[in-house]
Design an enzyme around this catalytic site. Structure first.
Site, short mmCIF file in Angstrom:
data_model
loop_
_atom_site.label_atom_id
_atom_site.label_comp_id
_atom_site.label_asym_id
_atom_site.label_seq_id
_atom_site.Cartn_x
_atom_site.Cartn_y
_atom_site.Cartn_z
N ARG A 106 11.83 -7.84 5.40
CA ARG A 106 11.98 -6.41 5.08
C ARG A 106 12.95 -5.75 6.06
O ARG A 106 12.88 -5.96 7.26
CB ARG A 106 10.60 -5.75 5.18
N LYS A 123 0.82 -1.22 0.00
CA LYS A 123 0.00 0.00 0.00
C LYS A 123 0.85 1.26 0.00
O LYS A 123 0.61 2.19 -0.75
CB LYS A 123 -0.92 0.06 1.23
N ARG A 174 -10.28 0.87 9.59
CA ARG A 174 -9.78 -0.50 9.78
C ARG A 174 -10.75 -1.38 10.55
O ARG A 174 -10.48 -2.57 10.70
CB ARG A 174 -8.48 -0.41 10.58
N ARG A 222 11.98 -3.28 11.36
CA ARG A 222 10.95 -2.55 12.09
C ARG A 222 10.42 -3.45 13.19
O ARG A 222 10.25 -4.66 12.96
CB ARG A 222 9.80 -2.24 11.12
N ARG A 249 -0.59 -8.93 13.36
CA ARG A 249 -1.17 -7.86 12.53
C ARG A 249 -2.09 -8.45 11.45
O ARG A 249 -3.15 -7.91 11.16
CB ARG A 249 -0.06 -7.02 11.86
P1 AMP Z 1 0.28 0.22 9.27
O1 AMP Z 1 1.61 0.76 8.92
O2 AMP Z 1 -0.86 0.87 8.51
O3 AMP Z 1 0.20 -1.28 9.21
O4 AMP Z 1 0.01 0.64 10.80
C1 AMP Z 1 0.94 0.30 11.81
C2 AMP Z 1 0.22 0.24 13.15
O5 AMP Z 1 -0.38 1.52 13.44
C3 AMP Z 1 -0.95 -0.75 13.22
O6 AMP Z 1 -0.50 -2.07 13.49
C4 AMP Z 1 -1.74 -0.16 14.38
O7 AMP Z 1 -1.15 -0.43 15.62
C5 AMP Z 1 -1.62 1.35 14.14
N1 AMP Z 1 -2.71 1.84 13.27
C6 AMP Z 1 -2.57 2.38 12.01
N2 AMP Z 1 -3.78 2.72 11.51
C7 AMP Z 1 -4.69 2.41 12.45
C8 AMP Z 1 -6.12 2.47 12.53
N3 AMP Z 1 -6.85 2.93 11.50
N4 AMP Z 1 -6.71 2.05 13.67
C9 AMP Z 1 -5.99 1.60 14.69
N5 AMP Z 1 -4.66 1.46 14.69
C10 AMP Z 1 -4.00 1.85 13.58
#
Ligand code: AMP
Length: 219
Positions: free
Chosen positions: A127, A13, A88, A160, A171
């Site tokens: 990664r 993404k 989400r 990371r 996740r």
């Molecule tokens: P991502 O990089 O989008 O996978 O986001 C990394 C982390 O940020 C996720 O595993 C969540 O802990 C938090 N996060 C990002 N977006 C959201 C969301 N819309 N709702 C809740 N937590 C979020």
């Protein structure tokens, strides 16, 4: 053009959003990036979410809703947005609908990128980030697993925190349980402005498919 980007962590993404943002000249808003920046800067928000993110869980709806509302509000004068990482959960969909109503965004297009989970696990756990040149690379491309194949710096590769096997698995579990039902919901309701792209293809082909499908639904 207002675009919401869906897809499990690791489908690409971020990469595709960046390409699309440059191509269409519209800003990319990534909730994950905003939260990671907050954690790095040790801001009040960062301290609140650090532990939750490290476990691969979702941060509370009120916190993330406020961040999205503020970010989209600041973009009111732009040509639109590419929102990546939100909504989400089903509850976040209701909050997002409310935000769109308030800010008068009426033509949001939904773009989903799909990649099988076993491929995602492989991609994410391999990664690495180079702390010297900021490249994202696959550890298999490094001679020793620690040196950057792009800039050649030794011992510059880091993983990371949330790319470890356990956290990636968590996740993906959270995505399956909480986020996939949203996509099913939109699909069952025959959402007209929705497209699904095969993210297993090479990067340029994914970008090409996204552009050619988007023009059909976002007018
Ligand atoms: P991502 O990089 O989008 O996978 O986001 C990394 C982390 O940020 C996720 O595993 C969540 O802990 C938090 N996060 C990002 N977006 C959201 C969301 N819309 N709702 C809740 N937590 C979020």
């Amino acid at each position: 053009m207002e675009i919401v980007l869906f897809g499990a962590p690791g489908v690409g993404k971020g990469t595709q959003a960046k390409l699309l943002s440059e191509k269409l000249d519209i800003p990319h808003v990534s909730t994950g990036d905003i939260l990671r920046a907050a954690v790095s800067s040790k801001s009040e928000l960062g301290l609140q979410v650090e532990e939750i993110m490290a476990k691969g869980e979702l941060v509370p709806n009120d916190l993330i809703g406020k961040i999205v509302k503020e970010s989209l509000y600041q973009l009111k004068d732009q040509n639109g947005f590419i929102l990546d990482g939100y909504p989400r959960t089903i509850d976040q969909v209701s909050i997002f609908n409310q935000i769109c109503k308030e800010l008068n965004y009426n033509n949001v297009c939904l773009l989903e990128i799909q990649v099988p989970f076993e491929i995602i696990i492989n991609r994410l756990t391999k990664r690495r980030l180079c702390t010297e040149c900021n490249s994202i690379i696959n550890v298999d491309n490094s001679n020793d697993g620690y040196s950057c194949p792009k800039c050649g710096t030794k011992n510059s590769l880091i993983q990371r925190d949330d790319d470890s096997f356990d956290v990636v698995t968590k996740r993906l579990e959270v995505y399956k349980e909480r986020t996939e039902p949203i996509i099913d919901f939109y699909r069952e309701n025959n959402c007209l402005r929705m497209i699904t792209i095969n993210g297993q293809q090479d990067l340029d082909k994914v970008a090409y498919d996204i552009s050619s499908e988007l023009v059909k639904i976002c007018v």
